[in-house]
Each structure stands twice: as C-alpha cells, then as structure tokens.
Design a protein around this motif. Structure first.
Motif, short mmCIF file in Angstrom:
data_model
loop_
_atom_site.label_atom_id
_atom_site.label_comp_id
_atom_site.label_asym_id
_atom_site.label_seq_id
_atom_site.Cartn_x
_atom_site.Cartn_y
_atom_site.Cartn_z
N GLU A 29 0.82 -1.20 0.00
CA GLU A 29 0.00 0.00 0.00
C GLU A 29 0.86 1.26 0.00
OE1 GLU A 29 -2.29 -3.38 1.76
OE2 GLU A 29 -0.33 -2.55 2.13
N GLU A 30 1.95 1.22 0.75
CA GLU A 30 2.86 2.36 0.82
C GLU A 30 3.58 2.56 -0.53
OE1 GLU A 30 6.85 3.49 3.31
OE2 GLU A 30 5.32 2.30 4.33
N LEU A 31 4.01 1.47 -1.13
CA LEU A 31 4.68 1.54 -2.44
C LEU A 31 3.74 2.09 -3.51
CD1 LEU A 31 6.55 -1.88 -2.33
CD2 LEU A 31 7.58 0.40 -2.12
N ILE A 32 2.50 1.62 -3.49
CA ILE A 32 1.50 2.06 -4.48
C ILE A 32 1.16 3.53 -4.26
CG2 ILE A 32 -0.91 1.77 -5.18
CD1 ILE A 32 -0.43 -1.30 -4.72
N ARG A 33 1.00 3.95 -3.02
CA ARG A 33 0.70 5.36 -2.72
C ARG A 33 1.84 6.25 -3.23
NH1 ARG A 33 -3.14 7.39 0.25
NH2 ARG A 33 -3.59 5.39 1.23
N THR A 34 3.07 5.84 -3.03
CA THR A 34 4.23 6.60 -3.50
C THR A 34 4.23 6.69 -5.03
OG1 THR A 34 5.53 5.95 -1.57
CG2 THR A 34 6.77 6.68 -3.51
N ASP A 35 3.93 5.58 -5.70
CA ASP A 35 3.90 5.55 -7.16
C ASP A 35 2.79 6.46 -7.69
OD1 ASP A 35 4.80 4.38 -9.75
OD2 ASP A 35 2.73 3.61 -9.78
N LEU A 36 1.61 6.37 -7.10
CA LEU A 36 0.50 7.22 -7.55
C LEU A 36 0.79 8.70 -7.33
CD1 LEU A 36 -2.63 5.21 -6.36
CD2 LEU A 36 -1.96 5.71 -8.71
N THR A 37 1.40 9.01 -6.21
CA THR A 37 1.76 10.40 -5.93
C THR A 37 2.69 10.93 -7.02
OG1 THR A 37 1.45 10.07 -3.56
CG2 THR A 37 2.82 11.94 -4.24
N ALA A 38 3.67 10.14 -7.40
CA ALA A 38 4.60 10.56 -8.46
C ALA A 38 3.86 10.74 -9.79
CB ALA A 38 5.72 9.54 -8.62
N GLU A 39 2.95 9.82 -10.11
CA GLU A 39 2.18 9.91 -11.36
C GLU A 39 1.33 11.18 -11.40
OE1 GLU A 39 1.34 7.69 -14.06
OE2 GLU A 39 2.90 6.25 -13.56
N PHE A 40 0.59 11.45 -10.33
CA PHE A 40 -0.32 12.59 -10.32
C PHE A 40 0.40 13.92 -10.10
CE2 PHE A 40 -3.58 9.29 -9.66
CZ PHE A 40 -4.45 9.65 -10.67
N ASP A 41 1.51 13.90 -9.38
CA ASP A 41 2.26 15.14 -9.20
C ASP A 41 2.85 15.64 -10.52
OD1 ASP A 41 1.66 15.31 -6.53
OD2 ASP A 41 3.67 14.73 -5.82
N ALA A 42 3.02 14.76 -11.48
CA ALA A 42 3.57 15.14 -12.79
C ALA A 42 2.55 15.89 -13.64
CB ALA A 42 4.07 13.91 -13.53
N ILE A 43 1.29 15.89 -13.22
CA ILE A 43 0.24 16.55 -13.99
C ILE A 43 0.18 18.01 -13.53
CG2 ILE A 43 -2.22 16.59 -14.55
CD1 ILE A 43 -2.15 13.53 -13.96
N SER A 44 0.85 18.84 -14.31
CA SER A 44 0.98 20.24 -13.95
C SER A 44 1.36 21.04 -15.18
CB SER A 44 2.07 20.38 -12.88
OG SER A 44 2.55 21.67 -12.81
N ALA A 45 0.92 22.27 -15.23
CA ALA A 45 1.28 23.16 -16.34
C ALA A 45 2.77 23.46 -16.34
CB ALA A 45 0.49 24.46 -16.25
N GLU A 46 3.43 23.28 -15.22
CA GLU A 46 4.87 23.51 -15.14
C GLU A 46 5.67 22.34 -15.71
OE1 GLU A 46 2.93 24.19 -12.21
OE2 GLU A 46 2.81 26.23 -13.00
N ASN A 47 5.02 21.21 -15.95
CA ASN A 47 5.69 20.03 -16.51
C ASN A 47 5.85 20.24 -18.02
OD1 ASN A 47 6.34 17.53 -17.64
ND2 ASN A 47 5.10 16.40 -16.16
N GLU A 48 7.06 20.60 -18.43
CA GLU A 48 7.31 20.90 -19.84
C GLU A 48 7.05 19.70 -20.75
OE1 GLU A 48 11.01 22.90 -20.66
OE2 GLU A 48 10.79 24.17 -18.90
N GLU A 49 7.35 18.49 -20.27
CA GLU A 49 7.09 17.30 -21.07
C GLU A 49 5.60 17.17 -21.36
OE1 GLU A 49 8.79 13.57 -19.76
OE2 GLU A 49 10.60 14.61 -19.10
N LEU A 50 4.77 17.42 -20.36
CA LEU A 50 3.33 17.34 -20.53
C LEU A 50 2.84 18.41 -21.50
CD1 LEU A 50 0.59 16.09 -19.79
CD2 LEU A 50 0.53 17.62 -17.81
N THR A 51 3.33 19.63 -21.33
CA THR A 51 2.95 20.73 -22.23
C THR A 51 3.37 20.42 -23.66
OG1 THR A 51 3.17 22.29 -20.41
CG2 THR A 51 3.11 23.22 -22.60
N ASP A 52 4.58 19.90 -23.83
CA ASP A 52 5.05 19.53 -25.17
C ASP A 52 4.19 18.43 -25.76
OD1 ASP A 52 7.07 21.40 -24.93
OD2 ASP A 52 8.65 19.92 -24.49
#
Length: 186
Positions: A29-52
């Motif tokens: 559960e802790e490993l999955i929570r950490t992985d999900l946090t990383a996945e969702f934290d990447a969703i941001s207008a500041e993420n140049e890869e996402l904007t590209d």
C-alpha cells in the motif's frame, strides 16, 4: 559482569536482525501510494514534457487558434488536484486497487459551453463585414480560452488497478493515471 551482559545483548541484536529482515520492506500500500503520488504530481502546467505532449498531439490546432500551449495547460490544470483514498493489496494474488478522487475541469462541459458561445458569436456576425478565416479561428481560440478559465473543476472517482510483475514490483495496469485523467476530463 560485562561478559555476562555481552552474550544476551548479542543474542537480542541477532534476534532483532532476523525479525527485521523478515519484514521485507515497505508494505504494498505504501509503495503504491508513492507511485500514484509521483504519477499525479507530474500533472501540472509547469511540466514541460506534458505541455510539449499536449502541443504535439494537437496537430497544429494551437497555432491555428492562436493559443499558447503553455497558457492552455495553465488554464486546463489550474484547479487540478487529487486525493488517494483506500488502497487494498492482495500480495498472495499479486493484485491491488487504489481509490483516487480527481478534481479537474471537464472537457465535456468546456466543449459544450464553447460550442454554445462560438455559435452565438457566428450568428452575430454582420454579413457585410465577414471576418477573415484567420480572424474566425483566432476568435474561436479566444472563446475557448475564456470558457476554459470560467469552467469550474469537478470531482471524479477512479479505481486504479495494480499488479505485481515478475520482479515482484507493483505496476499500474494499462495506462493507469492517464486513463483516470481522461475519464475525469470527459
């Protein structure tokens, strides 16, 4: 006296090492929570890869509509948030599921409102002063950005499934967070 204490202390240390070694690290559960946090934290207008990626997948629509991909991403993800809820893991079966509440703007709502406002603008055009094609597209972009900034974020619940791979690591099934985001958007 020191000799008498050394033997029991060494035995106690050895017992603790054996017991701790059997714990096997963080809970799934802790490993999955950490992985999900990383996945969702990447969703941001500041993420140049996402904007590209957004710009590349638009097929030139941003340029046509005279919209900045960065401003689009900024408005799109302005109110984005997520909350990871319960995570249930069955280590024996190698499966897990995580509840996530996603808050973001609904593109279904944005597109419906855009269509309504764009149609109203088209209907209001004086036939004697028809704008150029570039002006029509630019106005469409202006209306789209206005509608997007005015659209409130909505919550959507998602269940994300995980499986244990052959190396014993927990991985999202399918596209996981991306699918959940798309479901929340539409």
């Amino acid at each position: 006296m020191k000799r008498f204490l050394a033997a029991p202390l060494a035995a106690c240390a050895l017992a603790c090492a054996v017991l701790l070694g059997g714990c096997g690290g963080p809970a799934p559960e802790e490993l999955i929570r950490t992985d999900l946090t990383a996945e969702f934290d990447a969703i941001s207008a500041e993420n140049e890869e996402l904007t590209d990626l957004i710009e590349e997948s638009s097929g030139g629509a941003f340029e046509l509509l005279d919209i900045s991909p960065e401003e689009f991403a900024k408005d799109c993800f302005a109110d984005f948030s997520y909350e990871i809820g319960d995570i249930e893991a069955d280590e024996k079966e190698g499966i897990a599921s995580a509840e996530v509440t996603i808050k973001m703007k609904s593109f279904t709502d944005i597109l419906a409102k855009f269509q309504e406002e764009y149609q109203a603008w088209i209907s209001s055009i004086d036939p004697a002063a028809v704008p150029t094609e570039d002006e029509i597209y630019a106005k469409g972009g202006e209306i789209l950005m206005s509608v997007m900034s005015e659209t409130p974020a909505e919550e959507a619940d998602a269940i994300l499934d995980y499986s244990k791979n052959e190396d014993g690591d927990w991985e999202l099934d399918g596209d996981g967070a991306e699918d959940a985001i798309l479901d929340a958007m539409f």
